[in-house]
Design a protein around this motif. Structure first.
Motif, PDB file in Angstrom:
ATOM      1  N   LEU A   5      40.073  37.409  61.635  1.00 43.50           N
ATOM      2  CA  LEU A   5      39.815  38.844  61.764  1.00 43.50           C
ATOM      3  C   LEU A   5      39.780  39.505  60.387  1.00 43.50           C
ATOM      4  O   LEU A   5      38.962  40.393  60.136  1.00 43.50           O
ATOM      5  N   LEU A   6      40.643  39.077  59.493  1.00 45.82           N
ATOM      6  CA  LEU A   6      40.637  39.627  58.133  1.00 45.82           C
ATOM      7  C   LEU A   6      39.298  39.344  57.450  1.00 45.82           C
ATOM      8  O   LEU A   6      38.716  40.211  56.808  1.00 45.82           O
ATOM      9  N   THR A   7      38.812  38.118  57.645  1.00 48.55           N
ATOM     10  CA  THR A   7      37.531  37.757  57.047  1.00 48.55           C
ATOM     11  C   THR A   7      36.385  38.531  57.688  1.00 48.55           C
ATOM     12  O   THR A   7      35.506  39.049  56.997  1.00 48.55           O
ATOM     13  N   ALA A   8      36.436  38.619  59.013  1.00 46.83           N
ATOM     14  CA  ALA A   8      35.347  39.284  59.732  1.00 46.83           C
ATOM     15  C   ALA A   8      35.230  40.776  59.384  1.00 46.83           C
ATOM     16  O   ALA A   8      34.172  41.376  59.551  1.00 46.83           O
ATOM     17  N   THR A   9      36.310  41.368  58.920  1.00 44.05           N
ATOM     18  CA  THR A   9      36.287  42.814  58.646  1.00 44.05           C
ATOM     19  C   THR A   9      36.144  43.130  57.157  1.00 44.05           C
ATOM     20  O   THR A   9      36.186  44.297  56.764  1.00 44.05           O
ATOM     21  N   GLU A  10      35.997  42.098  56.348  1.00 43.17           N
ATOM     22  CA  GLU A  10      35.965  42.280  54.889  1.00 43.17           C
ATOM     23  C   GLU A  10      35.033  43.390  54.440  1.00 43.17           C
ATOM     24  O   GLU A  10      35.362  44.179  53.565  1.00 43.17           O
ATOM     25  N   LYS A  11      33.849  43.438  55.057  1.00 41.64           N
ATOM     26  CA  LYS A  11      32.840  44.384  54.584  1.00 41.64           C
ATOM     27  C   LYS A  11      32.934  45.743  55.278  1.00 41.64           C
ATOM     28  O   LYS A  11      32.160  46.644  54.999  1.00 41.64           O
ATOM     29  N   LYS A  12      33.877  45.871  56.164  1.00 39.84           N
ATOM     30  CA  LYS A  12      33.997  47.120  56.921  1.00 39.84           C
ATOM     31  C   LYS A  12      34.923  48.102  56.218  1.00 39.84           C
ATOM     32  O   LYS A  12      35.746  47.718  55.400  1.00 39.84           O
ATOM     33  N   SER A  13      34.772  49.363  56.593  1.00 37.38           N
ATOM     34  CA  SER A  13      35.744  50.363  56.210  1.00 37.38           C
ATOM     35  C   SER A  13      36.967  50.104  57.088  1.00 37.38           C
ATOM     36  O   SER A  13      36.889  50.244  58.306  1.00 37.38           O
ATOM     37  N   ASP A  37      54.708  38.057  54.440  1.00 40.17           N
ATOM     38  CA  ASP A  37      54.963  38.536  53.096  1.00 40.17           C
ATOM     39  C   ASP A  37      53.972  39.650  52.764  1.00 40.17           C
ATOM     40  O   ASP A  37      52.785  39.408  52.544  1.00 40.17           O
ATOM     41  N   ALA A  38      54.481  40.887  52.771  1.00 32.68           N
ATOM     42  CA  ALA A  38      53.605  42.051  52.603  1.00 32.68           C
ATOM     43  C   ALA A  38      52.886  42.036  51.258  1.00 32.68           C
ATOM     44  O   ALA A  38      51.718  42.414  51.164  1.00 32.68           O
ATOM     45  N   ASN A  39      53.591  41.580  50.210  1.00 36.17           N
ATOM     46  CA  ASN A  39      52.961  41.566  48.884  1.00 36.17           C
ATOM     47  C   ASN A  39      51.806  40.571  48.814  1.00 36.17           C
ATOM     48  O   ASN A  39      50.753  40.860  48.257  1.00 36.17           O
ATOM     49  N   GLN A  40      52.051  39.446  49.430  1.00 28.50           N
ATOM     50  CA  GLN A  40      51.004  38.428  49.449  1.00 28.50           C
ATOM     51  C   GLN A  40      49.782  38.946  50.217  1.00 28.50           C
ATOM     52  O   GLN A  40      48.648  38.787  49.787  1.00 28.50           O
ATOM     53  N   LEU A  41      50.073  39.609  51.347  1.00 35.96           N
ATOM     54  CA  LEU A  41      48.998  40.172  52.159  1.00 35.96           C
ATOM     55  C   LEU A  41      48.243  41.226  51.361  1.00 35.96           C
ATOM     56  O   LEU A  41      47.018  41.275  51.353  1.00 35.96           O
ATOM     57  N   LYS A  42      48.983  42.052  50.671  1.00 35.32           N
ATOM     58  CA  LYS A  42      48.387  43.119  49.882  1.00 35.32           C
ATOM     59  C   LYS A  42      47.453  42.547  48.811  1.00 35.32           C
ATOM     60  O   LYS A  42      46.346  43.055  48.605  1.00 35.32           O
ATOM     61  N   LEU A  76      44.219  41.636  50.229  1.00 33.62           N
ATOM     62  CA  LEU A  76      43.400  42.726  50.763  1.00 33.62           C
ATOM     63  C   LEU A  76      42.616  43.492  49.712  1.00 33.62           C
ATOM     64  O   LEU A  76      41.645  44.181  50.032  1.00 33.62           O
ATOM     65  N   GLY A  77      43.044  43.415  48.481  1.00 32.45           N
ATOM     66  CA  GLY A  77      42.333  44.174  47.444  1.00 32.45           C
ATOM     67  C   GLY A  77      42.446  45.659  47.677  1.00 32.45           C
ATOM     68  O   GLY A  77      43.542  46.200  47.730  1.00 32.45           O
ATOM     69  N   ASP A  78      41.286  46.312  47.859  1.00 31.63           N
ATOM     70  CA  ASP A  78      41.266  47.773  47.999  1.00 31.63           C
ATOM     71  C   ASP A  78      41.672  48.274  49.387  1.00 31.63           C
ATOM     72  O   ASP A  78      41.931  49.448  49.579  1.00 31.63           O
ATOM     73  N   THR A  79      41.689  47.388  50.352  1.00 34.22           N
ATOM     74  CA  THR A  79      41.992  47.822  51.719  1.00 34.22           C
ATOM     75  C   THR A  79      43.409  48.385  51.805  1.00 34.22           C
ATOM     76  O   THR A  79      44.360  47.728  51.392  1.00 34.22           O
ATOM     77  N   PRO A  80      43.557  49.590  52.353  1.00 34.90           N
ATOM     78  CA  PRO A  80      44.901  50.128  52.502  1.00 34.90           C
ATOM     79  C   PRO A  80      45.721  49.300  53.495  1.00 34.90           C
ATOM     80  O   PRO A  80      45.192  48.851  54.518  1.00 34.90           O
ATOM     81  N   LEU A  81      46.981  49.080  53.153  1.00 36.51           N
ATOM     82  CA  LEU A  81      47.895  48.374  54.043  1.00 36.51           C
ATOM     83  C   LEU A  81      49.021  49.330  54.428  1.00 36.51           C
ATOM     84  O   LEU A  81      49.702  49.871  53.561  1.00 36.51           O
ATOM     85  N   ILE A  82      49.188  49.536  55.707  1.00 31.96           N
ATOM     86  CA  ILE A  82      50.218  50.457  56.189  1.00 31.96           C
ATOM     87  C   ILE A  82      51.244  49.678  56.996  1.00 31.96           C
ATOM     88  O   ILE A  82      50.877  48.888  57.872  1.00 31.96           O
ATOM     89  N   LYS A  83      52.509  49.894  56.695  1.00 37.37           N
ATOM     90  CA  LYS A  83      53.555  49.235  57.484  1.00 37.37           C
ATOM     91  C   LYS A  83      54.016  50.193  58.582  1.00 37.37           C
ATOM     92  O   LYS A  83      54.328  51.349  58.302  1.00 37.37           O
ATOM     93  N   THR A  84      54.027  49.689  59.802  1.00 44.09           N
ATOM     94  CA  THR A  84      54.435  50.549  60.913  1.00 44.09           C
ATOM     95  C   THR A  84      55.431  49.845  61.825  1.00 44.09           C
ATOM     96  O   THR A  84      55.511  48.613  61.847  1.00 44.09           O
ATOM     97  N   SER A  85      56.153  50.675  62.526  1.00 39.46           N
ATOM     98  CA  SER A  85      56.794  50.213  63.742  1.00 39.46           C
ATOM     99  C   SER A  85      56.405  51.229  64.799  1.00 39.46           C
ATOM    100  O   SER A  85      56.897  52.357  64.789  1.00 39.46           O
ATOM    101  N   ILE A  86      55.491  50.835  65.621  1.00 37.87           N
ATOM    102  CA  ILE A  86      54.974  51.815  66.567  1.00 37.87           C
ATOM    103  C   ILE A  86      56.050  52.199  67.580  1.00 37.87           C
ATOM    104  O   ILE A  86      56.157  53.358  67.965  1.00 37.87           O
ATOM    105  N   THR A  87      56.869  51.240  67.941  1.00 41.78           N
ATOM    106  CA  THR A  87      57.938  51.567  68.899  1.00 41.78           C
ATOM    107  C   THR A  87      58.957  52.534  68.300  1.00 41.78           C
ATOM    108  O   THR A  87      59.472  53.394  68.997  1.00 41.78           O
ATOM    109  N   ASP A  88      59.224  52.398  66.991  1.00 44.53           N
ATOM    110  CA  ASP A  88      60.161  53.330  66.343  1.00 44.53           C
ATOM    111  C   ASP A  88      59.442  54.569  65.780  1.00 44.53           C
ATOM    112  O   ASP A  88      60.080  55.442  65.203  1.00 44.53           O
ATOM    113  N   HIS A  89      58.135  54.544  65.904  1.00 44.70           N
ATOM    114  CA  HIS A  89      57.326  55.645  65.392  1.00 44.70           C
ATOM    115  C   HIS A  89      57.441  55.831  63.870  1.00 44.70           C
ATOM    116  O   HIS A  89      57.415  56.941  63.360  1.00 44.70           O
TER     117      HIS A  89
END
Ligand code: GDP
Ligand code: ZN
Length: 462
Positions: A323-331, A346-351, A354-367
């Motif tokens: 999915l990460l690869t498939a969305t590379e060219k998308k906003s 590992d959030a840093n590794q993921l970041k 991702l390059g320019d893609t914004p990475l947001i950490k969430t807990s939707i259950t905790d809002h």
């Protein structure tokens, strides 16, 4: 145009079934007379214009009281349609409103067609065509932003700009016309070509800017097509529900042609999102772990914006990678969810991945992180992907966009003709075409007006 050329029309002008009060609007030269037959305890023909009058609607045949009402009397020309307008504010619910409308219709008015009040405002010269269209857009506007665009247009921003561009073109054409009368001077021909070239270039720049604004305008009106994707169980439905729940002003849930397609609109920090394939997301829950990459791919193709969820409490899987690869060219925005649980990603590794893609950490259950997600979406929309045109003239109407395209093409022809050394009087034809096309946006008449203006400006005494 005189009022008497139009018959008297009426319709309920408030949304059906909403609120306590419904308004029946009557417009036309008989408006007052129609209403006066139905209102007891008041002679509406004797009240001052622009007043609100308390009274009762009665059925003249049976003398039965139908509703308790407030009646606004507004005489031409200072009204929406520039005709006599009477508005009956009904208090007695839908049934009473409908009965009152029936009485209005059986006592001299005809049911208005959709948009007919606005059409009259146009025909009676109160609005130009682009303003009339803005009213239509306003009625359909889904968010504050698109409301503002429509309001600006109603205010005449677009009309003013178009009128100015047309005047500029007209000035040049008039000059060309004069110069053509002196073909013996080569220098004049030279000068005329230069002038045409400069003006065509300048107007073209304005048109290009307007057409660019059209893209954002369309988004504001239709919503930014947004896909929420991610492998099963990452929290897609939870995010969807949170977004839907947060939005205090959900406008519609439109059932599409196929049973499966449901589009939902949410307003996130002023950005209208049209959430696509939400039916797919909801289905996942019943089918446990079934829906995977393939389904997401389909939603992806249609999306302007992708919200890709990853489960922070699990190791990254091959499916996440795909999915990460498939969305590379998308906003896109990548959402690392379930950060309330012990983290395996590992959030840093993921970041770094991702390059320019914004990475947001969430807990939707905790809002947590949901507000930041909203801010990121707004930032992407207004500051990056598509620039903000707030305050600028923005084009949202398909007819206008079509005409602007054609007008720009006419200018391309002007410039090409000049570059190819075509005679000025031929080039002039394309310039005039551009002028005509722009005139169609505001509903101004063309050819005759052009000739009149040219005549009055330059042919005097010749
Ligand atoms: P979907 O299959 O991607 O639509 O995922 P769901 O939204 O149905 O969520 C799957 C499960 O994860 C549900 O039990 C949710 O309550 C749970 N879940 C969703 N978000 C979070 C979160 O931020 N933290 C935790 N601990 N659980 C979550
Ligand atoms: Zn789900």
């Amino acid at each position: 145009m005189a009022n008497s050329e139009f018959d008297t029309i009426a319709a309920i002008s408030t949304p059906a079934g909403e609120g306590g009060i419904s308004i029946i609007r009557i417009s036309g030269s008989d408006a007052l007379q129609v209403a006066n037959q139905l209102v007891k305890d008041r002679d509406l023909t004797k009240v001052a214009s622009h007043t609100i009058n308390y009274g009762h609607i009665i059925d003249p045949e049976t003398q039965e009281e139908v509703d308790e009402v407030m009646v606004s009397v507004m005489l031409a020309p200072k009204t929406y349609t520039k005709e006599d307008v009477v508005e009956i504010n009904c208090h007695g619910g839908l049934l009473a409103t409908n009965r009152t409308l029936q009485l209005v219709l059986s006592h001299g008015a005809r049911l208005a067609e959709p948009g007919e009040f606005t059409k009259r405002a146009f025909l009676n010269g109160r609005l130009d065509l682009s303003q009339a269209e803005a009213v239509m857009d306003l009625i359909r506007a889904k968010t504050d932003q698109s409301m503002q665009v429509a309001l600006n247009q109603l205010d005449g921003d677009l009309s003013r700009l178009i009128k100015k561009l047309r005047q500029d073109i007209l000035d040049v054409l008039a000059q060309v016309e004069v110069n053509i009368d002196y073909p013996e001077y080569d220098a004049v021909e030279e000068m005329t070509s230069q002038m045409l070239k400069e003006k065509a270039t300048e107007v073209r720049q304005h048109l290009v800017a307007l057409l660019q604004s059209a893209k954002q305008g369309k988004v504001l009106r239709d919503g930014l097509a947004t896909a929420i994707i991610g492998r099963p169980n990452v929290g897609k439905s939870s995010l969807l529900n949170t977004l839907l729940h947060e939005d205090k002003a959900i406008v519609t849930s439109v059932a599409g042609t196929t049973r499966d397609v449901i589009e939902e609109y949410v307003n996130v920090n002023g950005v209208p999102l049209r959430l696509i394939d939400t039916a797919g997301i909801r289905k996942t829950d019943d089918q446990v772990e079934k829906i995977g990459v393939e389904r997401s791919r389909q939603a992806l193709n249609a999306a302007d914006l992708v919200l890709l969820l990853i489960d922070a409490s699990r190791e990254l899987t091959g499916e996440d990678q795909q999915l990460l690869t498939a969305t590379e060219k998308k906003s896109r925005i990548v959402i690392l969810n379930k950060t309330d649980l012990p983290t395996k990603v590992d959030a840093n590794q993921l970041k770094a991945m991702l390059g320019d893609t914004p990475l947001i950490k969430t807990s939707i259950t905790d809002h947590t992180g949901v507000d930041q997600l909203g801010e990121t979406i707004a930032h992407l929309f207004f500051n990056q992907g598509i620039e903000s045109h707030q305050g600028d003239v923005m084009v949202t109407n398909a007819r206008h966009i079509g005409l602007l395209h054609q007008a720009k093409e006419a200018l391309d022809d002007v410039l090409k003709g000049l570059a190819d050394g075509m005679p000025v009087d031929l080039v002039q034809i394309d310039m005039t075409r551009c002028w005509d096309l722009l005139g169609e946006i505001t509903g101004d008449s063309y050819q005759d007006e052009l000739l009149d203006q040219l005549f009055s400006q330059f042919c005097l005494g010749k």
